[in-house]
Write an enzyme that holds these catalytic residues in place. Structure first.
Site, PDB file in Angstrom:
ATOM      1  N   ASP A   9       0.783  -1.241   0.000  1.00  0.00           N
ATOM      2  CA  ASP A   9       0.000   0.000   0.000  1.00  0.00           C
ATOM      3  C   ASP A   9       0.821   1.300   0.000  1.00  0.00           C
ATOM      4  O   ASP A   9       0.486   2.242   0.726  1.00  0.00           O
ATOM      5  CB  ASP A   9      -0.965   0.018   1.190  1.00  0.00           C
ATOM      6  CG  ASP A   9      -2.007  -1.093   1.139  1.00  0.00           C
ATOM      7  OD1 ASP A   9      -1.961  -1.918   0.206  1.00  0.00           O
ATOM      8  OD2 ASP A   9      -2.881  -1.141   2.039  1.00  0.00           O
ATOM      9  N   ASP A  47      -4.532  -0.762  -1.906  1.00  0.00           N
ATOM     10  CA  ASP A  47      -5.831  -0.596  -1.261  1.00  0.00           C
ATOM     11  C   ASP A  47      -6.758   0.024  -2.309  1.00  0.00           C
ATOM     12  O   ASP A  47      -6.382   1.016  -2.953  1.00  0.00           O
ATOM     13  CB  ASP A  47      -5.636   0.343  -0.056  1.00  0.00           C
ATOM     14  CG  ASP A  47      -6.590   0.091   1.088  1.00  0.00           C
ATOM     15  OD1 ASP A  47      -6.911  -1.080   1.378  1.00  0.00           O
ATOM     16  OD2 ASP A  47      -7.015   1.080   1.727  1.00  0.00           O
ATOM     17  N   HIS A  49     -10.733   0.803  -2.845  1.00  0.00           N
ATOM     18  CA  HIS A  49     -12.112   0.797  -2.353  1.00  0.00           C
ATOM     19  C   HIS A  49     -13.079   1.456  -3.338  1.00  0.00           C
ATOM     20  O   HIS A  49     -12.761   2.520  -3.888  1.00  0.00           O
ATOM     21  CB  HIS A  49     -12.209   1.578  -1.036  1.00  0.00           C
ATOM     22  CG  HIS A  49     -11.361   1.050   0.068  1.00  0.00           C
ATOM     23  ND1 HIS A  49     -11.427  -0.242   0.516  1.00  0.00           N
ATOM     24  CD2 HIS A  49     -10.419   1.657   0.843  1.00  0.00           C
ATOM     25  CE1 HIS A  49     -10.577  -0.413   1.509  1.00  0.00           C
ATOM     26  NE2 HIS A  49      -9.943   0.715   1.724  1.00  0.00           N
ATOM     27  N   LYS A 107      -7.073  -4.921  -3.069  1.00  0.00           N
ATOM     28  CA  LYS A 107      -7.860  -5.445  -1.952  1.00  0.00           C
ATOM     29  C   LYS A 107      -8.743  -4.340  -1.408  1.00  0.00           C
ATOM     30  O   LYS A 107      -8.466  -3.157  -1.610  1.00  0.00           O
ATOM     31  CB  LYS A 107      -6.940  -5.972  -0.857  1.00  0.00           C
ATOM     32  CG  LYS A 107      -6.019  -4.897  -0.322  1.00  0.00           C
ATOM     33  CD  LYS A 107      -4.994  -5.431   0.625  1.00  0.00           C
ATOM     34  CE  LYS A 107      -4.117  -4.314   1.131  1.00  0.00           C
ATOM     35  NZ  LYS A 107      -4.816  -3.235   1.848  1.00  0.00           N
ATOM     36  N   CYS A 152      -2.184  -2.648   7.561  1.00  0.00           N
ATOM     37  CA  CYS A 152      -2.079  -3.585   6.437  1.00  0.00           C
ATOM     38  C   CYS A 152      -0.806  -4.432   6.474  1.00  0.00           C
ATOM     39  O   CYS A 152      -0.844  -5.609   6.119  1.00  0.00           O
ATOM     40  CB  CYS A 152      -2.246  -2.838   5.122  1.00  0.00           C
ATOM     41  SG  CYS A 152      -3.954  -2.281   4.933  1.00  0.00           S
TER      42      CYS A 152
HETATM   43  C1  VGL Z   1      -4.804   0.751   5.570  1.00  0.00           C
HETATM   44  C2  VGL Z   1      -6.402   1.651   6.931  1.00  0.00           C
HETATM   45  C3  VGL Z   1      -7.348   1.510   5.946  1.00  0.00           C
HETATM   46  C4  VGL Z   1      -3.371   0.356   5.404  1.00  0.00           C
HETATM   47  C5  VGL Z   1      -5.739   0.598   4.571  1.00  0.00           C
HETATM   48  O1  VGL Z   1      -2.893   0.272   4.256  1.00  0.00           O
HETATM   49  O2  VGL Z   1      -2.696   0.117   6.439  1.00  0.00           O
HETATM   50  N1  VGL Z   1      -5.140   1.262   6.752  1.00  0.00           N
HETATM   51  N2  VGL Z   1      -7.001   0.983   4.768  1.00  0.00           N
HETATM   52 ZN    ZN Z   2      -8.387   1.043   3.193  1.00  0.00          ZN
END
Ligand code: VGL
Ligand code: ZN
Length: 198
Positions: A9, A47, A49, A107, A152
Site C-alpha cells: 500500500d 488498497d 475501495h 484489496k 495492512c
Molecule cells: C490501511 C487503513 C485503511 C493500510 C488501509 O494500508 O494500512 N489502513 N485501509
Molecule cells: Zn483502506
C-alpha cells in the site's frame, strides 16, 4: 528457497498530503526501490475501495473517522474516505518503482468488508488469491515493507505466518498510523505469530 518482496500500500493517500496520511510515509520509497534489486519476485498491494465503502466514516450516519463500529465480521475502525478506485489517492506514490512488480494485488474492493491483509478480507476467511499465487510459484519466504505498519503490514504478515510462510518485516521501510497504541500492539502480535521483525 524462492523469496518475494511484498510492498504494501505505498499509495498517495497514505503519504503526506493524502486522505489517510501516515507520518513520513513517503520517506520509505527510495529504500524500497533499492531493495527491489535484491529480489527475483516483487509484488505490490494496492488498497482499492469503491466510493461509499463500508469502512468509510462517511458511509455511517453520525460517525467520525477513527471511531469504531461493529460490523458483522467484528470491530472495524472507520476511516476517512481513501484509496477510491481510479482516484489520484489510490495511485502508487509517483516515485515508487512499479516496473519490477510481477503482480499487483488489489484489496478492499468488496463494499461490505474491509481488507487490511493481502491474504484475507477482514472476515479472516475470504481469500484474495495471493496465497494460491505464491504457492503455485513455489514462493515460501516473504519480506514485507510498506504502509501502514500497524494495519495492512501487520495483518498481512500475521496471516502469512499463520499460513506457514517464512515472514520478515523490515520496520525501517514501514511507517505506522499508531491509533491508541496500535503500533506496539502490532509489533508484539507479529512477533507472537512468528514474524521476524528487524
Ligand atoms: C490501511 C487503513 C485503511 C493500510 C488501509 O494500508 O494500512 N489502513 N485501509
Ligand atoms: Zn483502506
Amino acid at each position: 528457497m524462492t523469496r518475494a518482496l511484498i510492498v504494501i500500500d505505498v499509495q498517495n493517500d497514505f503519504c503526506p498530503g493524502g486522505a489517510l496520511a501516515v507520518a513520513e510515509g513517503d520517506t520509505i520509497v527510495p529504500g524500497i526501490n533499492e531493495l527491489m534489486s535484491e529480489f527475483d519476485t516483487v509484488i505490490l498491494t494496492q488498497d482499492w475501495h469503491p466510493a461509499g465503502h463500508s469502512s468509510f466514516a462517511s458511509s455511517h450516519d453520525g460517525k467520525d473517522p477513527m471511531q469504531m463500529i461493529d460490523m458483522p465480521y467484528g470491530p472495524q475502525v472507520l476511516w476517512p474516505d481513501h484509496c477510491i478506485q481510479g482516484s489520484h489517492g489510490a495511485l502508487f506514490h509517483p516515485d515508487l518503482t512499479t516496473d519490477r512488480a510481477d503482480l499487483i494485488i488489489r484489496k478492499g474492493f468488496n463494499p461490505a468488508i474491509d481488507s487490511y491483509s493481502a491474504f484475507f478480507e477482514n472476515d479472516h476467511s475470504t481469500p484474495t488469491g495471493l496465497e494460491g499465487y505464491l504457492r503455485t510459484r513455489g514462493i515460501e519466504n516473504l519480506t514485507m515493507v510498506g504502509l501502514a505498519t500497524d494495519f495492512c503490514v501487520n495483518f498481512s504478515a500475521v496471516d502469512a505466518a499463520q499460513l506457514g510462510f517464512i515472514v520478515t518485516v523490515l520496520t525501517d521501510l514501514c511507517r505506522g498510523i499508531d491509533l491508541d497504541g496500535s503500533l506496539l500492539a502490532a509489533l508484539d502480535g507479529m512477533r507472537d505469530a512468528g514474524v521476524t521483525i528487524t
